[in-house]
Structure formats: structure tokens, C-alpha cells
Design an enzyme around this catalytic site. Structure first.
Site, short mmCIF file in Angstrom:
data_model
loop_
_atom_site.label_atom_id
_atom_site.label_comp_id
_atom_site.label_asym_id
_atom_site.label_seq_id
_atom_site.Cartn_x
_atom_site.Cartn_y
_atom_site.Cartn_z
CB CYS A 2 -12.13 1.91 14.58
SG CYS A 2 -11.47 0.88 15.42
NE ARG A 27 -11.27 8.91 13.17
CZ ARG A 27 -11.77 9.06 14.28
NH1 ARG A 27 -11.64 8.04 15.04
NH2 ARG A 27 -12.30 10.04 14.59
CD1 TRP A 74 -4.64 1.63 17.13
CD2 TRP A 74 -6.39 1.47 18.83
NE1 TRP A 74 -4.04 1.71 18.37
CE2 TRP A 74 -4.89 1.65 19.19
CE3 TRP A 74 -7.24 1.04 19.54
CZ2 TRP A 74 -4.73 1.77 20.88
CZ3 TRP A 74 -7.04 1.24 21.14
CH2 TRP A 74 -5.64 1.28 21.69
CG ASN A 100 -14.56 4.65 16.57
OD1 ASN A 100 -13.59 3.99 17.36
ND2 ASN A 100 -14.42 5.92 16.36
N GLY A 101 -15.33 2.07 18.57
CA GLY A 101 -15.81 2.19 20.14
C GLY A 101 -15.78 0.86 20.82
CD GLU A 461 4.88 17.71 21.35
OE1 GLU A 461 4.45 16.92 22.39
OE2 GLU A 461 4.41 17.44 20.11
CE LYS A 465 5.15 14.69 18.56
NZ LYS A 465 3.84 15.32 19.06
CD GLU A 468 3.85 10.66 19.08
OE1 GLU A 468 2.82 10.34 19.62
OE2 GLU A 468 4.04 12.18 19.08
CG HIS A 484 16.98 15.43 42.51
ND1 HIS A 484 17.33 15.69 43.95
CD2 HIS A 484 16.80 16.71 42.11
CE1 HIS A 484 17.46 17.03 44.23
NE2 HIS A 484 16.95 17.46 42.96
CE LYS A 581 -4.02 13.91 14.06
NZ LYS A 581 -2.66 14.14 14.74
C1 F6R Z 1 1.37 12.77 20.08
C2 F6R Z 1 0.02 12.84 19.85
C3 F6R Z 1 -1.00 12.43 21.04
C4 F6R Z 1 -2.22 13.37 20.96
C5 F6R Z 1 -3.36 12.86 22.12
C6 F6R Z 1 -4.40 14.03 22.39
O1 F6R Z 1 1.85 13.27 18.78
O2 F6R Z 1 -0.74 13.21 18.92
O3 F6R Z 1 -0.36 12.55 22.26
O4 F6R Z 1 -1.72 14.65 21.40
O5 F6R Z 1 -3.68 11.90 21.87
O6 F6R Z 1 -5.00 14.03 21.23
P1 F6R Z 1 -6.07 15.42 20.99
O7 F6R Z 1 -5.04 16.55 20.90
O8 F6R Z 1 -6.72 15.01 19.59
O9 F6R Z 1 -6.87 15.40 22.06
#
Ligand code: F6R
Length: 586
Positions: A2, A27, A74, A100-101, A461, A465, A468, A484, A581
């Protein structure tokens, strides 16, 4: 999650808030809204959907007035719909709240307020705040006293912005969720969950502490600490520019952030790590904690430190409490945002047990940087795309520099200096091939990434990518693990992307590649060895790079692959569904 923003001053509040919301939309983007006081009444516009669509439908700019607040959501409590979108109002419509929270005790408080005759219009935990403030004022308290009394009753996590008709002020409260005050030109003040939202107006911020309540008005800010007393808080001037947080002509932030890595990494490799060295040298038991992409960067560090004979176990933030022995005396916390609740939870637990905290983050003034004993900044500039790209490689630069400095590894430190130029060469040189690969694979539904040793976190990773943002199924395995179990999933045409640089692990990777080929999987081999590359029809010949930096260089084309597949599938790489994010809930 949020995004929240508020403004008080001579400008048209709806204009400022709309532009701020556009910058914090990463967010959360399932609904959005705004409340503005025009001198006589509080008007609210809110709806489900993305901010642009809501604005096109309702026109936020028809809200007149110089005091207002906005929110991009969110969802946690209640479906994303108009009723549950913020701001939330009290019964009288004079109090509007963005949050937010999660308010953990909202149910008990709601029962109490319902008994007192309050009518609730949403399924959210947030609405209780508006009614508590209203009740406080009904009981004869001033607006300020009502806000402080309401906040004192809340359990859980909150960054709150509260607008009360007729007060010529905005009220704020912060606990376990990010919230900053922006100091604008004379006569104007802001608040927001994020620095980038306000860069267009100010680079001067007041950082709120845990448990603070504040009031902003055109004359400035008053902050009350958790003890109820008026308090002075740290101010921060940031050197991020509005351009750094803008798309700059690119179609998506993700593409911009991938392609700007050479410049961003030149700043990451020059990070000053010296402040962390004495603590690390004195440490007896070292651990690292992080989530998602940051955790994968942490896994690379785990390999490096293991090789250096100073083991550092990497833990996923939300799992740390199940695993900690309480023995670690130093915990390295890696987080792009510095606000990830799971990582902060682990940090607080370790601190309680007496550990020192080294933070590695991108965001100056973030909660993590303020709770840590020492902070190293990766310095890659604002990352706006929801998925991590330049922050991953930036974290790798700083973690490698830390390990190499600690281990007095001169060659390693020299290798880091080549990162900006070599990463530029790879991004330029491989972009066209990756676009072709994306086209070839656009109809495939399952993807496997395999690698060994220090390259395995890079496979993890790359799979993250891809899944997601395309919503396709992607998994990563150490090459040796396929037999396995997962090998049973392979059949004709399933793409297997193998990270197989020349080196001691190459012969075993070759066997794993052959095992996949024998099941008619379609191999894409990333390697600097021509013979290995020839194992797959669409393989990429990579330059020879220092073995410990393979994860940093090999992720670059794979970030581009995820990006182009997403765009071809007509999905939004910057705002993938269900994600946001900066994950500030546990
Ligand atoms: C993937 C991604 C998430 C963040 C995770 C941690 O692309 O962005 O997996 O890496 O939520 O976020 P931070 O680094 O901000 O703690």
C-alpha cells in the site's frame, strides 16, 4: 505494501496526490482513492482497479482544496472493491483515513464501536481508525487528542494518514510500516510511504520513529514519541533526483532498470564497506537474512564465505525464527527496500538476543538502515519496477566486495572493477538473441533452470524473474538434483535453461544437460565454452568471467528474457498480479 501520500499547502492537493500516487503505485494496485478537504467538506473518490483507470473514470482532479490524502492498495482485509478501497471515513464523513499495515485488534475495537452506534461500511481493518477518532471527538477531545487516543488503542502495524475536516492539519502515526514527512517550500508539507513519491517537490525529509504520532500543517511538523512527549526527529536530505525515479523514455521501469545496470553497478562497486569490517572480523557466528531476490543474493554470499573459511548461513526472513540458534553474534540483513517485514522481524529477534546487525539496503532512511548497527548502501538508485533487477546485481557487488575485502582478495576486488563495462557488453551483445528466444518460447508453459554451486542462486533468481511476471511455471534445480525427482517432468520441448560456464563443475553440468536432452527437453545453454553451448540449439555464448561473478553476469540476459516474454504475452512487467514492492506485512 500500500502506498500512501498526503499534502497540505497552497497547491491543488488532488494534483500533488495524484502525481505521488502514480509513483507509489508499485506498492499495490488493486484499488486506489483520494480524500480532499475543500474548506467545508471532505470529498472522497475511490474505486477498484489501477490508478489510471480510476482517474479516467472518476477524475481525481475534480476534487478542489489544499489538504488531502491518497492511497493505492494491496488488499489484506477485504476484497479489492470500491467499498474496501481507502480512504475510509467515519460516520459523519469528517474523518478520512489511509493506512498501510494491519490493525490486529480491529475486530474487538469494531464490536465496541458498533455498540456505541457506529456504522461500518467496509470489510477492512482500517476503517476502525476513523471511528475511533470520531468517537474521541464525540467524547469531547480535540482532534489532536482524539487521534493520539485512537492510535494508543491500536495493535499491529500501521502507517496512518488522517484528515479531519476543519483542522487545517494532517495527522500521522507510524508503527512497523514506513512513513516519512516531506518538507516542501514555505507553507507546504507532505507525508508518504516512499521517498520517490515526493522527489518532484522536496528532497528534505523528517524520519518518524516507531510509535510516533505527528501533526503536519503549513507551519511545519510536530512529532510525539511513543512515550507521548514532543520529540525532535532525524532529518534527511536525499540525493535521488525525480529523473532517477522516472521512466526516462522506456516503455517500462523494468527495462530501464535492467539496462541502467552498468551505471548503477559502477556506484555499487564503489560502496564503502569499511564500517562493517571490524564487526565482521570480531564475529564468532555469522548469519544472513533476506527474502526473495535478496535471499538469492545472500546465498551467493554464503558460498563466498564458506570458501573463505568463515561460514555464514543464509536464512529466509520468515523462517529465521524457526532456525536461529541464538548463537549468531552478527546478522547481515539484505533488503532492497529496507522495509520487508519478514526481514525486519528476524533482525529484531536477533537484536533481542544481542546480535549486531549489518544492513545492506538501497534505501537511505529505511527502517532497516535505522535499526542496524552499520548500514552499507548499494546505491543503485530508486528501483520502481516491482521485480528486483538492478538491486540484485547491486547487492551482489556489495556482498562480493565485503567478502573480498574481508578476505584481502586483491584479484576479486580488481574483478569487481570490470563489472560496469562487462555488464554493458553483455546487455548490448545479448539483447537481440534474447528477444528471439522470448519469441520462440512464448507458447511454452513450463521452464526449468539448472546450475551448480555458486551459480545455483542465479538459476533460482532467473526462475523467480520468469514466473513472477509471466505467471508461467518455472523451477530451478541444482543440476545434480534433477535425477532425484524433477526429471520425470521433462518431456519433448520443455525448455531447460542451463548455466554452465567452463570450470571444475562443467563436466558434471554436461552430464545433467545430456540427461535432459535424452528426454527431448529443449536446451538453452549459457556458457563461455563453445562445445557446451553447442548442446542447445538456441544457446548463448557468454564471455569468460571470474567464476564467482557468474551469477551477476549470467542473470543479465535472463532478466531480459523474463521481461520480453512478459511484454510478448501482453502482461505488465512493472505491476505483476498479486504482488507489490516492499512487503511490509508478515
Ligand atoms: C522479486 C522481488 C522480491 C523481493 C523480496 C524482498 O523480484 O522483488 O522477491 O526481493 O520481496 O524485498 P527486499 O529486498 O525489499 O527486502
Amino acid at each position: 505494501m500500500c502506498g500512501i501520500i498526503g499534502y497540505i499547502g497552497p497547491k491543488k492537493a488532488s494534483q500533488v496526490i495524484l502525481s505521488g500516487l502514480q509513483k507509489v503505485e508499485y506498492r499495490g494496485y488493486d484499488s486506489a482513492g483520494m480524500a480532499v478537504f475543500d474548506g467545508s467538506k471532505v470529498s472522497v473518490i475511490k474505486d477498484a482497479g489501477k490508478l489510471g483507470a480510476i482517474h479516467a473514470k472518476h477524475d481525481f482532479l475534480k476534487l478542489e482544496g489544499g489538504i488531502g490524502l491518497g492511497h493505492t492498495r494491496w488488499a489484506t482485509h477485504g476484497l479489492p472493491c470500491e467499498r474496501n478501497a481507502h480512504p475510509h471515513a467515519d460516520c459523519s464523513g469528517k474523518v478520512a483515513v489511509v493506512h498501510n499495515g494491519i490493525i490486529e485488534n480491529h475486530r474487538a475495537l469494531k464490536e465496541e464501536m458498533v455498540k456505541k452506534g457506529h456504522h461500518f461500511s467496509s470489510d477492512t481493518d482500517t476503517e476502525i481508525v476513523a471511528h475511533l477518532v470520531e468517537q474521541g471527538m464525540n467524547d469531547g477531545r480535540s482532534a489532536e487528542a482524539a487521534v493520539r487516543a485512537a492510535v494508543a488503542r491500536l495493535d499491529g502495524a500501521y502507517a496512518l494518514g488522517i484528515l479531519i475536516a476543519g483542522t487545517n492539519a494532517l495527522y500521522l502515526a507510524r508503527r512497523h510500516a514506513p512513513l516519512i514527512i516531506g518538507q516542501g517550500k514555505a507553507g507546504e508539507m507532505f507525508f508518504s510511504s516512499d521517498i520517490p513519491a515526493l522527489l518532484e517537490y522536496t528532497r528534505d525529509f523528517i524520519l518518524l520513529n516507531e510509535g510516533d504520532v505527528a501533526r503536519i500543517d503549513p507551519r511545519g511538523a510536530i512529532v510525539w514519541g511513543a512515550d507521548g512527549h514532543e520529540a525532535k526527529r532525524e532529518t534527511l536530505h536525499v540525493d535521488w533526483t525525480p529523473q532517477m525515479a522516472a521512466k526516462g523514455g522506456y516503455e517500462h521501469f523494468m527495462l530501464k532498470e535492467i539496462l541502467e545496470q552498468p551505471a548503477a553497478l559502477s556506484s555499487a562497486v564503489s560502496a564503502d564497506v569499511s564500517a562493517a569490517l571490524p564487526i565482521l572480523r570480531a564475529s564468532k557466528q555469522l548469519a544472513l537474512v533476506a527474502c526473495g531476490t535478496s535471499y538469492y543474493a545472500g546465498l551467493v554470499f554464503q558460498y563466498l564465505m564458506h570458501r573463505q573459511g568463515k561460514p555464514c548461513a543464509a536464512y529466509i526472513g520468515s523462517e529465521y525464527s524457526s532456525w536461529t540458534t541464538g548463537q549468531e553474534d552478527v546478522l547481515i540483513a539484505v533488503s532492497q527496500s529496507g522495509e520487508t517485514a519478514d526481514t525486519l522481524g528476524a533482525v529484531r529477534l536477533a537484536k533481542e538476543k544481542g546480535a549486531k546487525i549489518i544492513a545492506i539496503t538501497n534505501v537511505v532512511g529505511s527502517t532497516l538502515s535505522r535499526e542496524a548497527d552499520v548500514t552499507l548502501f548499494i546505491g543503485v538508485g530508486p528501483e520502481v519496477g516491482v521485480v528486483a533487477t538492478k538491486s540484485f546485481t547491486g547487492q551482489l557487488c556489495v556482498l562480493c566486495k565485503l567478502a573480498y575485502t574481508l578476505g584481502a582478495n586483491k584479484q576479486g576486488l580488481a574483478d569487481l572493477k570490470q563489472i560496469p563495462s562487462l555488464s554493458a557488453k553483455i546487455l548490448e551483445g545479448k539483447h537481440a538473441d534474447i528477444q528471439k528466444l522470448a519469441k520462440a518460447f512464448i507458447k511454452r508453459r513450463d521452464f526449468f533452470f539448472i546450475a551448480r554451486g555458486i551459480n545455483y542462486p542465479c538459476a533460482l533468481e532467473a526462475a523467480l524473474k520468469l514466473k513472477e511476471i509471466t505467471y508461467l511455471h518455472a523451477e530451478a534445480y541444482p543440476g545434480g538434483e534433477l535425477k532425484h525427482g524433477p526429471l520425470s517432468m521433462l518431456e519433448k520441448g520443455v525448455p531447460v535453461i542451463a548455466l554452465a560456464p567452463a570450470g571444475p563443475l562443467a563436466p558434471k553440468m554436461e552430464s545433467n544437460i545430456k540427461e535432459c536432452k535424452a528426454r527431448e527437453a529443449e536446451l538453452v545453454v549459457l556458457s563461455d565454452d563453445e562445445a557446451m553451448r553447442a548442446e542447445g540449439a538456441r544457446s548463448l555464448l557468454m564471455p569468460t568471467v571470474p567464476p564467482e561473478l557468474v551469477p551477476l553476469y549470467y542473470i543479465l540476459p535472463l532478466q531480459l528474457l523474463a521481461y520480453h516474454m512478459t511484454v510478448l504475452a501482453d502482461k505488465d512487467p512493472d505491476q505483476p498480479r498479486n504482488l507489490a514492492k516492499s512487503v511490509t506485512v508478515e
